[in-house]
Write an enzyme that holds these catalytic residues in place. Structure first.
Site, PDB file in Angstrom:
ATOM      1  N   ASP A 128       0.870  -1.177   0.000  1.00 14.97           N
ATOM      2  CA  ASP A 128       0.000   0.000   0.000  1.00 14.97           C
ATOM      3  C   ASP A 128       0.904   1.223   0.000  1.00 14.97           C
ATOM      4  O   ASP A 128       1.518   1.550   1.013  1.00 14.97           O
ATOM      5  CB  ASP A 128      -0.910   0.015   1.223  1.00 14.97           C
ATOM      6  CG  ASP A 128      -1.787   1.260   1.251  1.00 14.97           C
ATOM      7  OD1 ASP A 128      -2.518   1.485   0.266  1.00 14.97           O
ATOM      8  OD2 ASP A 128      -1.721   2.015   2.236  1.00 14.97           O
TER       9      ASP A 128
ATOM     10  N   GLU B   5      -2.076  -1.547  -5.378  1.00 16.06           N
ATOM     11  CA  GLU B   5      -3.300  -0.836  -5.744  1.00 16.06           C
ATOM     12  C   GLU B   5      -3.058  -0.081  -7.049  1.00 16.06           C
ATOM     13  O   GLU B   5      -1.988   0.493  -7.252  1.00 16.06           O
ATOM     14  CB  GLU B   5      -3.642   0.143  -4.620  1.00 16.06           C
ATOM     15  CG  GLU B   5      -5.023   0.720  -4.684  1.00 16.06           C
ATOM     16  CD  GLU B   5      -5.324   1.535  -3.433  1.00 16.06           C
ATOM     17  OE1 GLU B   5      -6.083   1.044  -2.591  1.00 16.06           O
ATOM     18  OE2 GLU B   5      -4.781   2.639  -3.312  1.00 16.06           O
TER      19      GLU B   5
ATOM     20  N   ASP C  81      -1.983   1.407   7.000  1.00 18.13           N
ATOM     21  CA  ASP C  81      -1.367   1.149   5.693  1.00 18.13           C
ATOM     22  C   ASP C  81      -0.986  -0.330   5.551  1.00 18.13           C
ATOM     23  O   ASP C  81      -1.075  -0.896   4.466  1.00 18.13           O
ATOM     24  CB  ASP C  81      -0.125   2.024   5.514  1.00 18.13           C
ATOM     25  CG  ASP C  81      -0.414   3.482   5.797  1.00 18.13           C
ATOM     26  OD1 ASP C  81      -0.709   4.218   4.847  1.00 18.13           O
ATOM     27  OD2 ASP C  81      -0.369   3.862   6.980  1.00 18.13           O
TER      28      ASP C  81
END
Length: 171
Positions: free
Chosen positions: A7, A74, A147
């Site tokens: 992340d 992501e 995170d």
């Protein structure tokens, strides 16, 4: 299958490693095993280039230590704040470079897909993602930093989607 989720963040880059042994239990849910998670926090006093180099080194260290089969990240998302989006893009580039340097394949998932896979709702709040990650990985408490929970969610998302693809291909 061992998945290394990342992340990317301008202040903290979360990482999480989840393993799924071959086969799926009768419930249809993958048997997930937490390997490790954490947050990479470069010092705020460093220049942008130094911060990026720090994140890159730390990711390479973690990738070497945990020997994943794949890195999941992501996808790029659109932000109102161009400066923040650009910084995030730099960190994301460093993460992709670390995976490529380690010779690992990369999978990318949209934020809505990740949240929907893990919580059942694509617009879930961070707390909901943390709660479900803890539940799916049999953790006594939600992972911190947030995170790292997001990185674990990305890894879980890949495992679910990889198993769906395998099931469809075996038909």
């Amino acid at each position: 299958m061992r998945i290394f989720g990342i992340d990317c963040g301008s202040e903290i880059t979360g990482y999480g490693i989840v393993e799924c042994p071959d086969g799926t239990p009768r419930s249809g849910q993958p048997d997930l095993r937490l390997i490790a998670f954490g947050g990479i926090r470069p010092a705020k006093k460093l220049t942008l280039a130094e911060r990026l180099a720090f994140v890159h080194r730390e990711l390479l260290t973690q990738l070497a230590a945990h020997q994943p089969d794949l890195v999941a990240v992501e996808e790029v998302f659109y932000s109102v704040n161009a400066k923040s989006a650009l910084k995030l893009g730099h960190v994301r580039g460093v993460a992709l470079l670390a995976a490529a340097t380690a010779g690992l394949p990369i999978a990318e998932y949209a934020p809505l897909t990740i949240k929907s896979t893990v919580t059942g709702y694509g617009l879930a709040q961070k707390e909901q993602v943390q709660f479900m990650v803890a539940r799916l990985l049999h953790m006594p408490e939600p992972p911190e930093p947030a995170d790292a929970a997001d990185a674990l969610a990305i890894a879980i998302c890949h495992i679910h989607h990889a198993q769906t693809i395998q099931a469809q291909q075996s038909r």
